[in-house]
Design a protein around this motif. Structure first.
Motif, PDB file in Angstrom:
ATOM      1  N   ARG A  39       5.056  12.929 -10.515  1.00 23.75           N
ATOM      2  CA  ARG A  39       6.052  13.482  -9.511  1.00 23.75           C
ATOM      3  C   ARG A  39       5.749  14.120  -8.259  1.00 23.75           C
ATOM      4  NH1 ARG A  39       8.411  15.570 -14.264  1.00 23.75           N
ATOM      5  NH2 ARG A  39      10.331  14.448 -14.988  1.00 23.75           N
ATOM      6  N   GLU A  40       4.600  14.922  -8.302  1.00 22.57           N
ATOM      7  CA  GLU A  40       3.959  15.429  -6.952  1.00 22.57           C
ATOM      8  C   GLU A  40       3.066  14.484  -6.494  1.00 22.57           C
ATOM      9  OE1 GLU A  40       2.322  19.106  -8.414  1.00 22.57           O
ATOM     10  OE2 GLU A  40       4.398  20.099  -8.634  1.00 22.57           O
ATOM     11  N   GLY A  41       2.880  13.252  -6.619  1.00 24.52           N
ATOM     12  CA  GLY A  41       1.905  12.472  -6.063  1.00 24.52           C
ATOM     13  C   GLY A  41       2.391  11.531  -4.966  1.00 24.52           C
ATOM     14  N   ALA A  63      17.825   3.281 -18.675  1.00 26.07           N
ATOM     15  CA  ALA A  63      18.352   2.972 -17.340  1.00 26.07           C
ATOM     16  C   ALA A  63      19.155   4.571 -17.219  1.00 26.07           C
ATOM     17  CB  ALA A  63      19.489   1.893 -17.122  1.00 26.07           C
ATOM     18  N   LEU A  64      18.145   5.581 -16.859  1.00 24.95           N
ATOM     19  CA  LEU A  64      18.742   6.904 -16.845  1.00 24.95           C
ATOM     20  C   LEU A  64      19.198   7.246 -15.477  1.00 24.95           C
ATOM     21  CD1 LEU A  64      15.578   8.252 -18.770  1.00 24.95           C
ATOM     22  CD2 LEU A  64      17.567   7.467 -19.475  1.00 24.95           C
ATOM     23  N   TRP A  65      19.360   6.204 -14.632  1.00 21.64           N
ATOM     24  CA  TRP A  65      19.623   6.838 -13.183  1.00 21.64           C
ATOM     25  C   TRP A  65      20.859   5.846 -12.684  1.00 21.64           C
ATOM     26  CZ3 TRP A  65      14.999   6.250 -15.029  1.00 21.64           C
ATOM     27  CH2 TRP A  65      14.108   7.425 -15.266  1.00 21.64           C
ATOM     28  N   ASP A  66      21.613   5.495 -13.515  1.00 18.24           N
ATOM     29  CA  ASP A  66      22.837   4.443 -13.352  1.00 18.24           C
ATOM     30  C   ASP A  66      24.067   5.195 -12.366  1.00 18.24           C
ATOM     31  OD1 ASP A  66      22.130   2.293 -14.208  1.00 18.24           O
ATOM     32  OD2 ASP A  66      23.165   2.260 -15.870  1.00 18.24           O
ATOM     33  N   ARG A 107       7.795   7.764  -9.097  1.00 17.68           N
ATOM     34  CA  ARG A 107       7.417   8.995  -9.323  1.00 17.68           C
ATOM     35  C   ARG A 107       8.714   9.715 -10.025  1.00 17.68           C
ATOM     36  NH1 ARG A 107       6.444  11.730  -3.494  1.00 17.68           N
ATOM     37  NH2 ARG A 107       8.323  10.561  -3.187  1.00 17.68           N
ATOM     38  N   VAL A 108       9.757   9.194  -9.992  1.00 19.12           N
ATOM     39  CA  VAL A 108      10.974   9.677 -10.782  1.00 19.12           C
ATOM     40  C   VAL A 108      10.952   9.082 -12.204  1.00 19.12           C
ATOM     41  CG1 VAL A 108      13.437   9.943 -10.886  1.00 19.12           C
ATOM     42  CG2 VAL A 108      12.373  10.319  -8.800  1.00 19.12           C
ATOM     43  N   LYS A 109      11.131   7.752 -12.188  1.00 18.11           N
ATOM     44  CA  LYS A 109      11.168   7.061 -13.300  1.00 18.11           C
ATOM     45  C   LYS A 109       9.991   7.269 -14.230  1.00 18.11           C
ATOM     46  CE  LYS A 109      12.841   2.677 -13.193  1.00 18.11           C
ATOM     47  NZ  LYS A 109      12.862   1.424 -12.944  1.00 18.11           N
ATOM     48  N   LEU A 110       8.796   7.115 -13.913  1.00 20.19           N
ATOM     49  CA  LEU A 110       7.567   7.153 -15.042  1.00 20.19           C
ATOM     50  C   LEU A 110       7.200   8.449 -15.381  1.00 20.19           C
ATOM     51  CD1 LEU A 110       5.063   4.263 -13.118  1.00 20.19           C
ATOM     52  CD2 LEU A 110       7.074   4.009 -14.737  1.00 20.19           C
ATOM     53  N   ALA A 111       7.442   9.418 -14.434  1.00 22.00           N
ATOM     54  CA  ALA A 111       7.450  10.800 -14.784  1.00 22.00           C
ATOM     55  C   ALA A 111       8.397  11.124 -16.059  1.00 22.00           C
ATOM     56  CB  ALA A 111       7.564  11.778 -13.760  1.00 22.00           C
TER      57      ALA A 111
END
Length: 414
Positions: A39-41, A63-66, A107-111
């Protein structure tokens, strides 16, 4: 319980790890960074995803950001020559996407996926992995998959010269995430993805996205070597790089400059510079003791981002490999099974690689130039070209194949 190891916590590795864990496998994941470090990278890609790949994520419950990620309803392409005749307008078309298109910052998804994997009982080992680590995993697991080609790991899966056309990067790349752009649409969350192409120089791609701090725009520059977009060797800091990018927009995409002149980078990690060598590697590697490992996604096939296929390719690969593992049941994951698994995936993925290689070819093939000219003149061609990005296999018989292109263009008198 069968034990599976996955080296690499990128899109394909995490999607597959989560699927296997949900199916009851004991999964060990080797990740170079913790969720916080991710996230911080620094940003890692543009990760534009089309409808079919988004459906794969949705079917997997990932799909957590629909409700949050912007949707791009269409695609605008502009070609022009700033050094040409001033009374000759640029060529432009706009075509709708047949399905949704989104971009969620990795950074959002993979974290979040990495956290979810641990929450579901997956085992994560953090740190950089080398070839010796992969060999040790293969000896202690029923199946080991290589989901990254970074560092020395790329040496495990040798280059497949039959499938690989280029031996060096074809473009200089730079990417910026920014807030504060001016949006023409009454709903700025919903705005078309756009490309401005200046054939002698390169392309600027603009898209809406969700990043760690909310909605943003991504500005991606793909530059031909030795020309004006090839100017990132000094790796400027985020602020200086963005100022340089604005200068390029003012000259080569002035309508985009007007949108972005007051925009600012989203955070200290909001810039990415580099280049990519498109390559296809052999899918299976022997690691000693009669053990083998199987490569997946960009550990095996690396695409230049000009065609926005990386995340889509990863989603398809993870889904296909998961299906193959589940179908295998209690049978051994032998070398023959590994090759058959890759071949089944490559039957579709080879068209993605062929499409990307085609769009990088210099000079542009004559039949491709005619297809693009027809796209600016005929909405039907523009729409077909636009929606081929969602399934590059659909280009096989008309864009990739010169004879098929001739037959298709004949319908329009082109």
């Amino acid at each position: 319980m069968r034990r599976i190891a996955i080296v690499g916590a990128g899109h394909a590795g995490l999607q597959l790890a989560l699927g296997l864990r949900d199916a009851g496998y004991a999964v060990t994941l080797l990740a170079a960074r913790t969720p916080r470090q991710v996230r911080e990278g620094r940003v890692t890609s543009t990760q534009l995803m089309f409808g079919p790949a988004l459906e794969i994520e949705r079917a997997a419950g990932l799909a957590l950001w629909d409700e949050d990620a912007p949707v791009m309803p269409g695609f605008e392409m502009t070609y022009w020559d700033p050094d040409g005749q001033p009374d000759v307008p640029e060529a432009r078309f706009t075509a709708p996407f047949d399905d949704e298109v989104r971009s969620v910052d990795q950074r959002v998804k993979l974290a979040r996926w990495l956290e979810l994997f641990e929450e579901r009982g997956g085992r994560v080992e953090y740190g950089e992995a080398g070839p010796d680590d992969v060999g040790a995993l293969a000896r202690s697991h029923d199946l080991t998959l290589l989901a990254t080609g970074h560092g020395g790991l790329s040496s495990l899966l040798g280059r497949d010269a039959r499938q690989t056309r280029f031996d060096r990067p074809q473009r200089a790349l730079a990417c910026f995430y920014v807030h504060g752009a001016a949006h023409e649409d009454t709903d700025p969350v919903s705005e078309d993805a756009r490309i401005t192409g200046v054939p002698p120089v390169g392309e600027v791609v603009v898209m809406r996205a969700l990043t760690v701090s909310g909605d943003c725009d991504i500005v991606f520059l793909s530059g031909k070597w030795g020309r004006e977009y090839d100017c990132w060797d000094d790796r400027p800091d985020v602020a200086d790089g963005w100022r340089r990018a604005l200068g390029l927009l003012r000259r080569y995409a002035p309508w985009e400059y007007e949108r972005f002149r007051h925009a600012e980078p989203t955070d200290a990690g909001a810039a990415l510079y580099g280049s990519v060598t498109p390559v296809v590697r052999h899918p299976v590697a022997a690691v000693g003791g009669g053990r083998h490992v199987l490569g997946i996604a960009d550990a095996v096939a690396v695409h230049d981002p000009i065609t926005a296929q990386g995340s889509n390719n990863a989603a398809r690969a993870a889904a296909r490999y998961l299906e193959a593992v589940l179908e295998r049941g209690e049978l051994p994951f032998c070398e023959e099974w590994m090759r058959e698994t890759f071949d089944a995936y490559w039957e579709g993925a080879r068209h993605t690689h062929a499409f990307t290689d085609l769009m990088l070819t210099e000079p542009e093939p004559e039949h491709v130039s005619r297809i693009m000219a027809a796209s600016f003149a005929h909405p039907e061609v523009a729409r077909r070209f636009t929606n081929g990005y969602a399934d590059p296999a659909s280009y096989r018989d008309w864009l990739i194949d010169p004879k098929g292109a001739e037959e298709y263009l004949a319908r329009f008198g082109a």
